[in-house]
Design a protein around this motif. Structure first.
Motif, PDB file in Angstrom:
ATOM      1  N   CYS A   1     -83.879 -75.850  19.031  1.00 52.28           N
ATOM      2  CA  CYS A   1     -84.915 -74.907  18.665  1.00 52.28           C
ATOM      3  C   CYS A   1     -85.470 -75.225  17.278  1.00 52.28           C
ATOM      4  CB  CYS A   1     -84.358 -73.489  18.681  1.00 52.28           C
ATOM      5  SG  CYS A   1     -85.601 -72.191  18.799  1.00 52.28           S
ATOM      6  N   GLY A   2     -84.739 -76.096  16.546  1.00 53.51           N
ATOM      7  CA  GLY A   2     -85.270 -76.519  15.269  1.00 53.51           C
ATOM      8  C   GLY A   2     -84.704 -75.772  14.069  1.00 53.51           C
ATOM      9  N   PHE A   3     -83.928 -74.720  14.266  1.00 55.79           N
ATOM     10  CA  PHE A   3     -83.344 -73.982  13.160  1.00 55.79           C
ATOM     11  C   PHE A   3     -81.900 -74.448  12.976  1.00 55.79           C
ATOM     12  CE2 PHE A   3     -86.627 -71.214  14.872  1.00 55.79           C
ATOM     13  CZ  PHE A   3     -87.335 -70.900  13.730  1.00 55.79           C
ATOM     14  N   ARG A   4     -81.625 -75.072  11.836  1.00 50.59           N
ATOM     15  CA  ARG A   4     -80.283 -75.617  11.623  1.00 50.59           C
ATOM     16  C   ARG A   4     -79.331 -74.560  11.068  1.00 50.59           C
ATOM     17  NH1 ARG A   4     -79.987 -79.553  14.711  1.00 50.59           N
ATOM     18  NH2 ARG A   4     -78.195 -80.319  13.545  1.00 50.59           N
ATOM     19  N   ASP A 107     -87.675 -62.986  20.248  1.00 53.16           N
ATOM     20  CA  ASP A 107     -88.914 -62.902  19.464  1.00 53.16           C
ATOM     21  C   ASP A 107     -89.076 -64.145  18.590  1.00 53.16           C
ATOM     22  OD1 ASP A 107     -91.265 -61.672  18.558  1.00 53.16           O
ATOM     23  OD2 ASP A 107     -90.230 -60.712  16.897  1.00 53.16           O
ATOM     24  N   LEU A 108     -87.979 -64.561  17.972  1.00 45.77           N
ATOM     25  CA  LEU A 108     -88.009 -65.749  17.125  1.00 45.77           C
ATOM     26  C   LEU A 108     -88.361 -66.991  17.937  1.00 45.77           C
ATOM     27  CD1 LEU A 108     -87.456 -67.031  14.347  1.00 45.77           C
ATOM     28  CD2 LEU A 108     -85.064 -67.239  15.023  1.00 45.77           C
ATOM     29  N   MET A 109     -87.766 -67.118  19.129  1.00 38.12           N
ATOM     30  CA  MET A 109     -88.052 -68.272  19.967  1.00 38.12           C
ATOM     31  C   MET A 109     -89.526 -68.298  20.375  1.00 38.12           C
ATOM     32  SD  MET A 109     -86.560 -69.377  23.710  1.00 38.12           S
ATOM     33  CE  MET A 109     -84.868 -69.099  23.268  1.00 38.12           C
ATOM     34  N   GLY A 110     -90.031 -67.132  20.763  1.00 37.59           N
ATOM     35  CA  GLY A 110     -91.433 -67.080  21.161  1.00 37.59           C
ATOM     36  C   GLY A 110     -92.360 -67.487  20.028  1.00 37.59           C
ATOM     37  N   LYS A 111     -92.076 -67.023  18.819  1.00 41.49           N
ATOM     38  CA  LYS A 111     -92.911 -67.393  17.677  1.00 41.49           C
ATOM     39  C   LYS A 111     -92.790 -68.878  17.362  1.00 41.49           C
ATOM     40  CE  LYS A 111     -92.867 -62.778  15.681  1.00 41.49           C
ATOM     41  NZ  LYS A 111     -92.285 -61.882  14.653  1.00 41.49           N
TER      42      LYS A 111
END
Length: 265
Positions: A1-4, A107-111
């Motif tokens: 998802c790109g968030f480490r 919500d975070l994934m959708g954004k």
């Protein structure tokens, strides 16, 4: 998802949610009856964590559960959910916290993907949802006229369905006569609300798990036949499926319940 890395922070106020680095922070400045939620990531995923009468317990659970998220990819929703559920204790407080966390992560994934969450979940089912006005907290529970006024105000605001708590909580150590008076007063409140809003508005009542006896509950429902209730919510102390099914067969209105049933089992 790109968030480490993921930092979880609970925020209070009219809106709240999770934010993204190292530690859990609590902002206890929320108004007592404001929504509480959780924000995830710098892009601001938001989840609603309101739990009637126990917001502080939900915040404590979010803090405890945060270790299952920090350092993990927030888009691994299924893996993270299983980590949250691997806990010997459960209940509404725990599942309110889990629900807030998962909402925020969706919500975070959708954004992050620039896609509405409803599309991630398979697409839209409907363009609108009907709502009801819960007037139970907008009126003085001990003043029927206040309740009737709140019902009329809700209808004037555009609602075509209202819900309230006509019986409140069962009187403690009440005599048989006091109990009969309590039930009679609750029945009259329902009739009064129906008269206040007319026949074109749906009336829903929540009994707050106050009754044990099937016959008593059946007789109360039948006494309210003329009110044409849309549903009766949480009639019994325990949500026994067999008892609920038996009551449903004996009365006209729909039954609503299940709030205490927090797992698939």
């Amino acid at each position: 998802c790109g968030f480490r890395h993921l930092r979880l922070g609970v925020m209070g106020g009219a809106e709240a949610g999770f934010a993204v680095g190292g530690r859990v922070g609590i902002n206890n400045s929320a108004v007592p009856h404001g929504n509480r939620g959780v924000t995830v990531g710098g892009s601001g995923g938001v989840g609603e964590a309101r739990q009637s009468r126990n917001d502080h317990g939900v915040i404590a659970e979010i803090n405890r559960l945060s270790a299952n998220y920090i350092g993990h990819d927030p888009c691994d929703l299924i893996e993270r959910r299983q980590a949250l559920l691997d806990w010997p204790y459960s209940g509404r407080t725990l599942f309110s916290a889990i629900s807030a966390l998962e909402q925020a992560l969706w919500d975070l994934m959708g954004k992050h993907l620039r896609v509405p969450v409803y599309q991630l979940l398979g697409g839209s089912v409907t363009d609108s949802l009907r709502t009801y006005a819960n007037i139970g907290y907008a009126a003085d529970a001990h003043d029927p006229e206040s309740l009737f006024g709140a019902a009329r105000d809700a209808v004037r605001s555009g609602y075509d369905a209202i819900k309230f708590y006509p019986f409140g909580t069962r009187p403690h150590a009440a005599s048989a006569a006091q109990r009969r008076r309590w039930i009679s007063e609750g029945v009259e409140k329902v009739r009064g609300v129906r008269a206040a809003v007319g026949d074109q508005v749906d009336v829903l009542i929540d009994l707050m798990h106050q009754f044990h006896d099937f016959v008593e509950m059946r007789d109360i429902a039948r006494a309210l036949d003329s009110c044409n209730l849309y549903w009766i919510e949480d009639p019994f102390v325990h949500d026994d499926p067999l008892q609920m099914a038996e009551l449903r067969q004996a009365i006209g209105p729909r039954l609503a319940g299940g709030a205490p049933l927090t797992t698939r089992h």
